[in-house]
Each structure stands twice: as C-alpha cells, then as structure tokens.
Write an enzyme that holds these catalytic residues in place. Structure first.
Site, PDB file in Angstrom:
ATOM      1  N   SER A  28       0.811  -1.216   0.000  1.00  0.00           N
ATOM      2  CA  SER A  28       0.000   0.000   0.000  1.00  0.00           C
ATOM      3  C   SER A  28       0.843   1.263   0.000  1.00  0.00           C
ATOM      4  CB  SER A  28      -0.930   0.008   1.215  1.00  0.00           C
ATOM      5  OG  SER A  28      -0.176   0.007   2.425  1.00  0.00           O
ATOM      6  N   ARG A  62       5.654   6.498   3.290  1.00  0.00           N
ATOM      7  CA  ARG A  62       5.391   7.582   4.239  1.00  0.00           C
ATOM      8  C   ARG A  62       6.655   8.080   4.929  1.00  0.00           C
ATOM      9  NH1 ARG A  62       4.517   5.268   9.800  1.00  0.00           N
ATOM     10  NH2 ARG A  62       3.589   7.277  10.342  1.00  0.00           N
ATOM     11  N   GLN A  65      11.585  11.347   2.930  1.00  0.00           N
ATOM     12  CA  GLN A  65      11.713  12.753   3.296  1.00  0.00           C
ATOM     13  C   GLN A  65      12.024  13.624   2.078  1.00  0.00           C
ATOM     14  OE1 GLN A  65      14.857  12.696   6.202  1.00  0.00           O
ATOM     15  NE2 GLN A  65      13.492  12.159   7.893  1.00  0.00           N
ATOM     16  N   GLU A 132      19.387  17.165  -4.939  1.00  0.00           N
ATOM     17  CA  GLU A 132      19.902  16.131  -4.054  1.00  0.00           C
ATOM     18  C   GLU A 132      21.119  15.507  -4.713  1.00  0.00           C
ATOM     19  OE1 GLU A 132      16.960  13.367  -2.749  1.00  0.00           O
ATOM     20  OE2 GLU A 132      15.634  14.894  -1.938  1.00  0.00           O
ATOM     21  N   HIS A 252      22.081   4.498   2.937  1.00  0.00           N
ATOM     22  CA  HIS A 252      21.979   5.953   2.974  1.00  0.00           C
ATOM     23  C   HIS A 252      23.132   6.487   3.812  1.00  0.00           C
ATOM     24  CE1 HIS A 252      20.469   9.998   3.288  1.00  0.00           C
ATOM     25  NE2 HIS A 252      19.511   9.694   2.431  1.00  0.00           N
ATOM     26  N   ARG A 301      25.122   8.580  -3.752  1.00  0.00           N
ATOM     27  CA  ARG A 301      25.100   8.037  -2.391  1.00  0.00           C
ATOM     28  C   ARG A 301      26.205   7.032  -2.112  1.00  0.00           C
ATOM     29  NH1 ARG A 301      18.538   7.406  -1.552  1.00  0.00           N
ATOM     30  NH2 ARG A 301      18.176   9.617  -1.166  1.00  0.00           N
ATOM     31  N   HIS A 362      19.287   1.182   3.313  1.00  0.00           N
ATOM     32  CA  HIS A 362      18.233   2.119   2.925  1.00  0.00           C
ATOM     33  C   HIS A 362      17.355   1.623   1.786  1.00  0.00           C
ATOM     34  CE1 HIS A 362      16.188   5.894   2.417  1.00  0.00           C
ATOM     35  NE2 HIS A 362      16.667   6.090   1.199  1.00  0.00           N
ATOM     36  N   ARG A 397      20.865   3.555  -6.921  1.00  0.00           N
ATOM     37  CA  ARG A 397      19.731   4.433  -7.207  1.00  0.00           C
ATOM     38  C   ARG A 397      20.098   5.897  -7.054  1.00  0.00           C
ATOM     39  NH1 ARG A 397      15.602   6.896  -3.924  1.00  0.00           N
ATOM     40  NH2 ARG A 397      16.578   6.008  -2.075  1.00  0.00           N
ATOM     41  N   SER A 402      13.078   6.940  -6.701  1.00  0.00           N
ATOM     42  CA  SER A 402      12.294   5.761  -6.304  1.00  0.00           C
ATOM     43  C   SER A 402      10.802   6.028  -6.323  1.00  0.00           C
ATOM     44  CB  SER A 402      12.732   5.279  -4.921  1.00  0.00           C
ATOM     45  OG  SER A 402      12.662   6.341  -3.984  1.00  0.00           O
ATOM     46  N   LEU A 403      10.365   7.151  -5.747  1.00  0.00           N
ATOM     47  CA  LEU A 403       8.931   7.443  -5.762  1.00  0.00           C
ATOM     48  C   LEU A 403       8.451   7.650  -7.195  1.00  0.00           C
ATOM     49  CD1 LEU A 403       8.506   9.831  -2.683  1.00  0.00           C
ATOM     50  CD2 LEU A 403       8.076   7.378  -2.826  1.00  0.00           C
TER      51      LEU A 403
END
Length: 841
Positions: A28, A62, A65, A132, A252, A301, A362, A397, A402-403
């Site tokens: 979800s 969720r 950040q 970023e 991360h 990263r 991460h 990545r 990712s989102l």
C-alpha cells in the site's frame, strides 16, 4: 549432513476462506496504491483488492523525506535527468527503462497532484524545486519541507478510501497461487485480526501485483520500517521468478547516529539537507568530501557512503557529522521541520550542533526482474516499486528516483493488465517442499548481515556470513506457523541470495563495495546476476548488460543515452539486409580463409565525428579482434585523421565495412551539420535543436548525433508532448480553440503551439502556453514576438524559431532573444561525412 534447503513454500494451514478479485495488489505504498487507483479508472467495473501488511497508511513511502525527481523546470531536460541517472547507476541501468522514467515521470507526477498530493511552492505559486545527491539540476519536488512521503501516502490513501477499491489490512502475503499452465492466479495470505477473514486465506485473481517494498530489515540498522522484511522478493523466489542484482543494496550515507549498538529503524537525515547546503565534517571539523568527487557533498550516495566509511575507519570513530548550523533556526523549522523535530527529540539542536550521522541500509536497487510493463518472468505476476528490478537504478539508485519509479511503472502495469485482459483461471494445488525458520534467529541474521555483507564486503566476510546463514536454517524444535516464523524465513531467504550474489561479484561497483576487489571491472562484470530458486537450490546466472554486445561497448552506449539492445537490433537488421543467405560472396571468393589484417577507418573530409561505438560494434560483431580509437564522438577531425583502427580476419573486416560506414558517415554528417549551426549562434544564448524529421529506426541515433554536434533534442515522439501546428489550428477553428481542446483532453501533457502570424501570439499567451514555435517569421517579427513575451507573459515562456532558417540568417534570428532554433535539416538532409576503410598493405 547438509543444511536444510530454502523452502519453496511456507508451511501454513490450508486457506480457511477464499475471495475473488480481478487484480490483487500486495502493498500500500506509492506503487501499490497507484496501480490500484489507475486500474480502477481503466476498469470501473473491476474488483480491485489491496492487501497490506499493516494499516493502509503504513509502509516505506510515508517515511520518504527527500521528494520526487522530475523534469519540471523549463531549463531542465529529460536527457539531463537520464544522464544523471545513468552516471549514478554505474553502467548497469537499462536505458529504455530510464528513458521511460524521465519522459513519463513529469506527467505521472502531475496526475499524482491531481489526486490531491500537495507539494511545497514558492511565494509566486511555482513548485519549489531542490537538488539532491547526483542531480546536476534542481528537479526535486517536496512536501512539508521534508515530509514528502507522508503527504503522498495521505493523498493516495484518501483517494483509495473514496473509491470502490477493497482493502484488507494486517495481511501478510505468504505464497503465489498458479494455474495448471504456471500462470499467477492469486496469493495466500494471513490476516492478523478478528472477523470473517482471520488467519490464512486465499485471494484468487487474474493478475497479481507485488508492491511490497524493500528488505531493509535484513540488516540490524536500517531506515526501513519494521514491515520491510523482503516478503515480495522471497515470495517471487519461491514461485520460481527471476530475481536480479540483489547485491546492490544502497546504504543511505546520512542516518542519525543514535549511539553504539543501536538497531532497528533509524531516523533518516534527508539528502535534501545537503542539497540546501549542509556539509559533512569529521570529528576535527574537516570537510572530507571536498576534492573527493566533482559534486562534493552532493556526490551519488555510494560515493558519499564510502567516503564516510573510510573517514570513520581512519579515525576509529563510528560516526561523522553533518553540519547545517549556518542554516539558522528559521530555515531548519520551515524547510526541514520533521528532521529538526527528530534531532531535538534525540537531544541534538542542529542550529547549534552538527548532527552525528553514519550509513545504514536504505534501498534495494535490485529485486524481482521485470520488463518495461512491470511483467515478471511468471505470466500474470507483476512487480513495481522497491520490490522490483526495472533496470532504472542499475548499481546505485539516484536520489528521489524511487517514488517516481513507483508512479511511472505502476501506471504502466495498470495499462498492461487492462490491455491484456488475462482470462480467469482456477489455481491448482502446488506440491513443493515446505519449511520455516525459527523466529529466534532473526536478530542473528541481521547482526551477521550488518557485520559481513553491508557497506564493506570481502571474500572472508561474505564466506563467514554465508556460513552463519546456513547454520541459521537448523532448528532443534518444530517451528509453528506464525507471522514471526514467516518473516524470519523471508529474511533468511533474501539474505542468502544477497550474500551469494555479493560473493559472486568480484568487483566494486555502485553500492556493492568489495575490499578485496576494490575497482570496477567492466571487462568481466558489466552484467547482471539473475537468481532463481529451484528444487535443487539457488541457481545463479550471469547476464551480460546489453545482451550480445561486449560490456565495454554496452557501457559506452549506455553513457551516451543509447540502448545497447536497440543498437544491437539495428545492426542485426542492417547485416541481414546486406548478407542474405549467401553472405559476402566477393570476399568469400577473393580472400583466403584465415587471412588477417589491420585496417584504418579514415576521415576523407573535415567534420565532427559521431557513432564510433556503433561502428565498432559492427566490426566486433563480425569478428574483429581489436579496435582502437583515434578520436572521440563530438570531436572535430580533419581529412586524413585515423578515427579507428581495427584488426581481425580480412573477410570479416570487409563484410562489416559497408554497414559500419553507413552508420558512421551518416551520424557524423548529422553531427557536422549541427556543429555548423551551433557555431553560427554561439554566444547568443539560443540553442539549436532538431525535430522528428528522422529516418525510420534511426531516431535515437540521429538525435544522439545532434547532441554530439552541440545541439539539443526536441520531443522524441508524438506522445511525449502535444505540438499544435497549422492544420490542427484549421481543424479546431483557431489557435486558442486548438490549445483549449488539447488541454481539456490531456490536462497533464506539455503543450507546444506553432503560430505563423504575430496576431496569434496574444491569444496563445492568454491560454498559458509555455513553449511557442514561431513558424517562418521574419527576423523583425521574431524580435517583436520576443519583446511581447517579455512584457506580457506571466510565467516563463520559451520561444523557438523554425521554418525558413539558413546558416546565413541563423545568428540574426538568435540575437533576437529566442531560446531555440529548430532545424529539421539536421537529421533529414545532412550530407554524409566522407569516411573510408583503408586496409593496410
């Protein structure tokens, strides 16, 4: 006696209840809920069921950040986003997947906003963009300063609650159900609650979508929530699906250090903090990223994590510091309220103190292997989000991709299921070895993985970890079927595959760092490790990146924004046209078999070269043993310059000659002509760009040649942007009417509009056009148009001059202040650059 094998099925009671659905989505987060919502839109009458391990609002999304990366700034381009992604992926990204991400991403993000997600905006109402690590432009949207994931999850959950999508919460997925032909037809799951659907049940469905998130809980310290136990990857393995590149786990670099021995989910200090100007220091206050990478503290990263680990090792400390004291309290409270609150909660005031940080597990760049439509190797089984390996991330990545990946590929899955409309089929009982792991070994698994298979790896540490994991399969007692045992079994399954792949990959690349093989090895390891689970155990296969093409060439093409597989296919077609069944009859008749030679690829005219890797791929395909370059794509060459030297069988060299030179001379001609136009407008601020006037099958290569010559690309196809031209205007009854019609039909699509009269400019500006093409305007009218736009446009509007342009008039047009000069001739009528193959001796 050998250790027990990894089970092919979890021990569990037979399903006590059954429900049916057209599509069942497991998970979800942003990926799962986007699949469900989009499919419900495409098939309003369909039954869509979402099962989630916790409550609907839980999961990894969720916790995000940083934000979502997408090309929204008019100064940014999809090609730049693609380039940044490929660099971060260190040679292993699938170019087609990345191009899909960066071209479809902006519209997918707009649709997310249409679903109710609100992102931070400037005082003028524009989306607030930040940078970023690994990004060379500001292209990250964020919400609540540093609470993007929470806002995205809120919007999607509200959209799901408002619709007809059914949700089962507190449901741990167990195993895949298949029909007699081996197609996915549902899942078994255990509902942790009370009511009609307690305990183990089954969902029968025509399609199954895995969107279960990550596997960070395989390590002792992670940014992942407690539910991230690799359930989706483990289920896919037990079902026989291919899992790819599991060794590439991103750590991360800046996770809040909570003290020695801290375990479990750790607070993340977003990369956006460094994007806004914070920097890393050691205990002496030294900025150790300075000089370590061209992007400094905003390096990818893996680079930052490795630099932190080296600094910690050299100093004997277990953390470093992130210094944002210069932000001041107001910026911390407004831009990063969540991080600021977390730091204060743990006794740190980032306004007056540097923040202690260290790397933690991460994100999994690998996962269940999928194609561009989210299909796995099992028909009817799809995967998206962190559980999937789409090819977007490669070995590492890029931040905030990712989102976006979850959005783009979720929509593609929904469309694919809708178009394919899989027929319903009854699952058949599966017969497979069952088993469970004692849940008490979970902390041991995590400790061993953190010690031997995390940021720093070596043969010694991985062998020790593999042995410890093997021992963990033993249990002196019968393990009851329960949530804790199922999760521990999933963790051990995933950990075993990850460790095995990490031990097999004898190089350092991206987020995989081998201390005993500390360099990248493209000759041996530019490829993927694919793992399947069979009755005999784990089967690992090395798959070269770019299929048949040598790794070095595939990497070069990938870095150039080209898909090695597509180039291979083009070479296949070209050689098939040339050779037919009989082959090169002249060479076969005149050249003795086995005769070898050296040949030079020589420029006969001055120009700019493009396509050397493509030409070399042709020679290599037909047997050239060696190829050395004398030039690079984009370089100016003079008549007589040797561009490349090849060595091999004479028959092979001469058979490859025509195909190689056809491509090389044409692409170099495009680059040469583009360079002339770029020179003509040099210093004006205007850019030269192409159109879709390309040869069939050569668009990607020709547009690459334009970039090699110093130009930029316009849209790739008819679907990635709307372009209103004169005939559309006639059909719609006016330019404003045409604009409104497109905007109404495709509200999220970028709209470009072509005008051929100055009086059309005002109505187009009133409609809110952001890119206007001035077709066959005189220099004087072009200057007037620039003046009108500067004085009337409310937002940033780009102007492009097209039609009737010549090299002689190019500078006059550019000096009017237009942004682009569109030159279709760059690709459709560029004269070939004369290049020949000279056989030595």
């Amino acid at each position: 006696m050998s250790a027990p094998a990894i089970p092919l099925r979890l021990t569990a009671p037979e399903p006590g209840w059954i429900t049916d659905a057209d599509v069942v989505v497991v998970g979800s987060g942003i990926a799962g809920l986007t699949v469900a919502l989009r499919y419900a839109e495409l098939e309003p009458a369909a039954k869509v069921l979402v099962v989630t391990k916790d409550v609907l609002s839980s999961g990894s999304t969720r916790w995000a950040q940083g934000g979502i990366a997408a090309v929204l700034d008019p100064e940014d381009t999809p090609d730049e986003h693609l380039s940044d992604t490929l660099l971060a992926g260190v040679g292993l990204c699938d170019v087609r997947a990345v191009r899909t991400l960066v071209t479809e991403g902006p519209d997918a993000l707009r649709r997310l906003m249409a679903r109710g997600a609100h992102f931070d905006r400037t005082a003028g109402g524009e989306l607030q963009l930040t940078r970023e690590g690994g990004h060379r432009r500001r292209r990250i949207v964020h919400a609540g300063g540093d609470a993007t994931g929470a806002e995205v999850q809120r919007a999607l959950v509200e959209a799901v609650r408002a619709g007809s999508i059914e949700v089962i919460e507190h449901a741990l997925v167990l195993d895949l159900l298949k029909d007699a032909k081996g197609r996915a037809r549902g899942v078994t799951l255990h509902v942790m609650g009370e009511g009609a659907r307690d305990g183990v049940g089954a969902v029968h469905a025509r399609a199954v979508v895995l969107a279960t998130g990550g596997m960070g809980q395989v390590y002792a310290a992670t940014t992942n929530p407690v539910v991230s136990t690799g359930d989706g990857v483990a289920l896919a393995l037990r079902a026989g699906a291919v899992v790819r590149d599991l060794e590439f786990v991103q750590f991360h670099p800046t996770v809040l250090w909570l003290g020695e021995g801290s375990t479990g989910q750790q607070p993340l200090i977003s990369e956006a903090v460094r994007g806004e100007g914070a920097f890393l220091i050691d205990h002496e206050g030294r900025r150790f990223m300075t000089g370590a990478h061209e992007l400094g503290d905003l390096a990818p990263r893996d680079v930052v994590a490795k630099a932190i680990m080296r600094t910690m090792r050299a100093s004997g400390r277990d953390h470093v510091y992130l210094d944002g004291r210069h932000f001041g309290r107001e910026k911390w409270e407004s831009r990063f309220p969540t991080i600021y609150a977390i730091c204060r909660e743990h006794g740190i005031d980032p306004v007056t103190q540097p923040i202690p940080v260290s790397p933690a597990a991460h994100y999994a760049s690998g996962g269940v292997r999928t194609d561009l439509h989210g299909r796995t190797s099992i028909e009817g089984l799809y995967a998206c989000g962190e559980v999937a390996c789409t090819g977007v991330h490669g070995a590492n990545r890029l931040a905030s991709n990712s989102l976006l990946e979850g959005l783009v590929f979720a929509e593609r899955i929904a469309a694919d299921v809708h178009e394919r409309r899989p027929a319903p089929g009854e699952p058949v009982p599966g017969v497979a070895a069952e088993g469970l792991v004692d849940p008490r070994v979970r902390p041991r698994i995590q400790a061993h993985m953190s010690t031997g298979a995390s940021v720093l790896r070596s043969r010694e540490s991985l062998v020790a970890t593999a042995g410890a994991l093997c021992d963990a399969r033993w249990t002196p007692v019968e393990v009851p079927a329960c949530t804790e045992a199922w999760e521990a079994t999933n963790l051990l399954t995933v950990a075993t595959v990850l460790t095995g792949a990490a031990a097999a990959r004898l190089e350092t690349r991206g987020s995989h760092w081998r201390e005993d093989h500390d360099t990248r090895d493209d000759d041996e390891w530019l490829g993927h490790l694919d793992v399947t689970l069979t009755k005999e155990g784990l089967r690992m296969t090395y798959t070269p990146h770019g299929d048949a093409m040598p790794p070095r060439l595939a990497q070069e093409l990938t870095a150039a924004g080209l898909d090695p597989a597509e180039v291979d296919a083009l070479i296949d077609r070209a050689l098939a046209e040339d050779l037919q069944e009989a082959g090169d009859v002249t060479s076969l008749a005149t050249i003795p078999e086995g005769q070898r030679a050296v040949a030079d690829v020589v420029a006969r005219r001055d120009g700019v070269v493009a396509g050397l890797a493509v030409a070399e791929a042709v020679f290599v395909r037909l047997g050239a043993a060696r190829a050395e370059r004398g030039a690079k794509d984009g370089e100016r060459v003079r008549a007589g310059d040797v561009l490349m030297t090849v060595e091999g069988p004479v028959r092979a060299l001469l058979t490859a000659e025509r195909t190689a030179l056809n491509l090389l001379t044409h692409l170099s001609g495009v680059a040469t002509l583009t360079a002339r136009w770029a020179e003509a407008v040099g210093g004006t601020g205007a850019r030269v760009r192409d159109s879709r006037k390309t040869l069939p099958g050569l668009r990607a290569l020709e547009k690459y040649a334009v970039r090699s010559g110093g130009g930029v690309n316009h849209r790739m196809s008819l679907s990635d942007a709307a372009l209103i031209k004169d005939n559309h205007v006639v059909a719609a009854g006016g330019v404003a009417e045409a604009f409104r019609a497109v905007r109404e039909r495709y509200p999220d699509l970028p709209i470009e509009v072509e005008i051929d009269r100055l009086d059309q400019l005002g109505p187009v500006l009133d409609e809110g056009a952001e890119l206007i093409l001035l077709d066959n305007f005189t220099v004087e009218d072009t200057a007037r148009a620039v003046h009108i736009v500067k004085n009337r446009a409310k937002n940033r509007v780009a102007l492009e001059a097209s039609g009737g342009l010549t090299l002689e008039s190019a500078r006059d047009v550019a000096e009017t202040g237009v942004d682009y000069l569109a030159v279709g001739a760059l690709t459709h009528s560029a004269p070939a650059l004369d290049i020949a193959l000279d056989l030595r001796g």
